[in-house]
Design an enzyme around this catalytic site. Sequence first.
Site, PDB file in Angstrom:
ATOM      1  N   GLU A 248       0.817  -1.224   0.000  1.00 37.99           N
ATOM      2  CA  GLU A 248       0.000   0.000   0.000  1.00 37.99           C
ATOM      3  C   GLU A 248       0.852   1.277   0.000  1.00 37.99           C
ATOM      4  O   GLU A 248       0.782   2.086   0.939  1.00 37.99           O
ATOM      5  CB  GLU A 248      -0.935   0.022   1.209  1.00 37.99           C
TER       6      GLU A 248
ATOM      7  N   GLU B 134      -5.238  -8.636   0.779  1.00 38.59           N
ATOM      8  CA  GLU B 134      -5.857  -8.284   2.067  1.00 38.59           C
ATOM      9  C   GLU B 134      -7.321  -7.965   1.826  1.00 38.59           C
ATOM     10  O   GLU B 134      -7.665  -7.305   0.849  1.00 38.59           O
ATOM     11  CB  GLU B 134      -5.238  -7.030   2.717  1.00 38.59           C
TER      12      GLU B 134
HETATM   13  C1  BGP Z   1      -4.109  -2.076   5.681  1.00 39.16           C
HETATM   14  C2  BGP Z   1      -2.696  -2.365   6.105  1.00 39.16           C
HETATM   15  C3  BGP Z   1      -2.569  -3.291   7.260  1.00 39.16           C
HETATM   16  C4  BGP Z   1      -3.679  -3.220   8.289  1.00 39.16           C
HETATM   17  C5  BGP Z   1      -5.055  -3.031   7.662  1.00 39.16           C
HETATM   18  C6  BGP Z   1      -6.174  -2.714   8.631  1.00 39.16           C
HETATM   19  O1  BGP Z   1      -4.176  -0.794   5.156  1.00 39.16           O
HETATM   20  O2  BGP Z   1      -1.944  -2.915   5.046  1.00 39.16           O
HETATM   21  O3  BGP Z   1      -1.280  -3.138   7.793  1.00 39.16           O
HETATM   22  O4  BGP Z   1      -3.371  -2.394   9.314  1.00 39.16           O
HETATM   23  O5  BGP Z   1      -5.038  -2.020   6.697  1.00 39.16           O
HETATM   24  O6  BGP Z   1      -6.281  -1.339   8.890  1.00 39.16           O
HETATM   25  P1  BGP Z   1      -6.214  -0.756  10.359  1.00 39.16           P
HETATM   26  O7  BGP Z   1      -5.083  -1.458  11.027  1.00 39.16           O
HETATM   27  O8  BGP Z   1      -5.966   0.705  10.210  1.00 39.16           O
HETATM   28  O9  BGP Z   1      -7.518  -1.045  10.979  1.00 39.16           O
END
Ligand code: BGP
Length: 456
Positions: free
Chosen positions: A162, A360
């Site tokens: 990302e 993801e």
């Molecule tokens: C994505 C990232 C992850 C993870 C996920 C969930 O953007 O790649 O590392 O953190 O989001 O988001 P958050 O942790 O902000 O709830």
Amino acid sequence: MKYAFPDNFWWGSASSALQTEGTREGETTWDYWFAREPNRFHNGVGPQHTSTFYQHWKTDIQLLKQLNHNSFRTSISWARLIPDGIGEVNPDAVDFYNQVIDELNEQGITPFITLFHFDMPMAMQEIGGWENRDVVDAYARYAQICFELFGDRVLHWFTFNEPIVPVEGGYLYDFHYPNVVDFRRAATVAYHTVLAHAKAVQAYRAGHYAGEIGIVLNLTPSYPRSQNPADVKAAHVADLMFNRSFLDPVLRGEYPADLVALLKSYDQLPACKPEDGFLIAEGKIDLLGINYYQPRRVKCRDSAVNPQSPFMPEWFFDSYEMPGRKMNPYRGWEIYAPGIYDILINLRDNYGNPRCFISENGMGVENEQRFIENGQINDQYRIDFISEHLTWLHKGISEECNCLGYHMWTFIDNWSWCNAYKNRYGFIQLDLETQQRTIKKSGEWFAATALNNSFD
Ligand code: BGP
């Protein structure tokens, strides 16, 4: 109805070094920022409080196996491997990653490795981070070291996770260090990240390794509020800025002409060197990881831009709250499963149907303990979330989209950027105090789905 997936479909989950490993010698921007401003993090819990994968990797790989994962993505910590970012390699880190990679392979779980998941070594940030081209070179050296050390046993590499997020968080909207709000600097960071990606791809190709290299992008389909031309244009600009600023360079080897023209007309183009175009063209990937959480709903600006305010994406569009959209009731994100299908169709029709997978997708939930029944979290909402997304993914595959797998965020409840443990995503519940791990109902459901390569 039964939804069956192609043979050898990748079933697994994703995680990252900083969010799971625990303390290390090399400091990152997150360690520095937490020590300076602990109150910015939920309940003051900083990145040193993790599921301690550094100690528990063997147990965790056993759990991955229990969840019938055939693949698993995590990242290497640049600051663990090379504590000052550019100097000596830490032999303990080499041992650790060797053990993890070997154990995963031995257990039949294919390792997918990300080189950079938001965790800039502090020593590199001190010399300007991604704004400094020397950091681009330091990253390329780090990538080459990783390929040399582990490239015989890791066959799926990702240069960045990302990459737009550190741009947005660190240089536009103030939710990552270094807390700058400046579009031109943001554009420079984004541009240098693309160069760093391309240099890593070049190094990988030059080494003739057996595997493949790609990048993980969080694609957010941009839907206009209406078919009114002004709203459609606003959604197009949002798409250029947040998706195509990375998608086009890595799949087409060049920037979208509309994006370049737009930034040029506002005198916001970052400084380029004549040889950059050749480098960017060399950065084309073999495999795209797609992180999908929620779409972007866009409308044209309803009010005039204040010329005193800094130049930002909001000069061109506003986000729009679509009435009746389905929200995650436990965290304020929209749930829109057809978005996953729209992403795949766009890739099929406009980008030559690249090899890709969902790297993801996930549902963060606050205070999940309230759903404990007989000692286990009964997260039926997460099962519904996954099956809804898989249904749309299945439709994409049945229409020839080249999607090879589905990884969930995430394996075990982990520390999150700014939110610490507020929103839990794991298949496995983590008790932070005792480090006890308990499989949630969704973990059992996913294990059965992966085993059968299908679900009903
Ligand atoms: C994505 C990232 C992850 C993870 C996920 C969930 O953007 O790649 O590392 O953190 O989001 O988001 P958050 O942790 O902000 O709830």
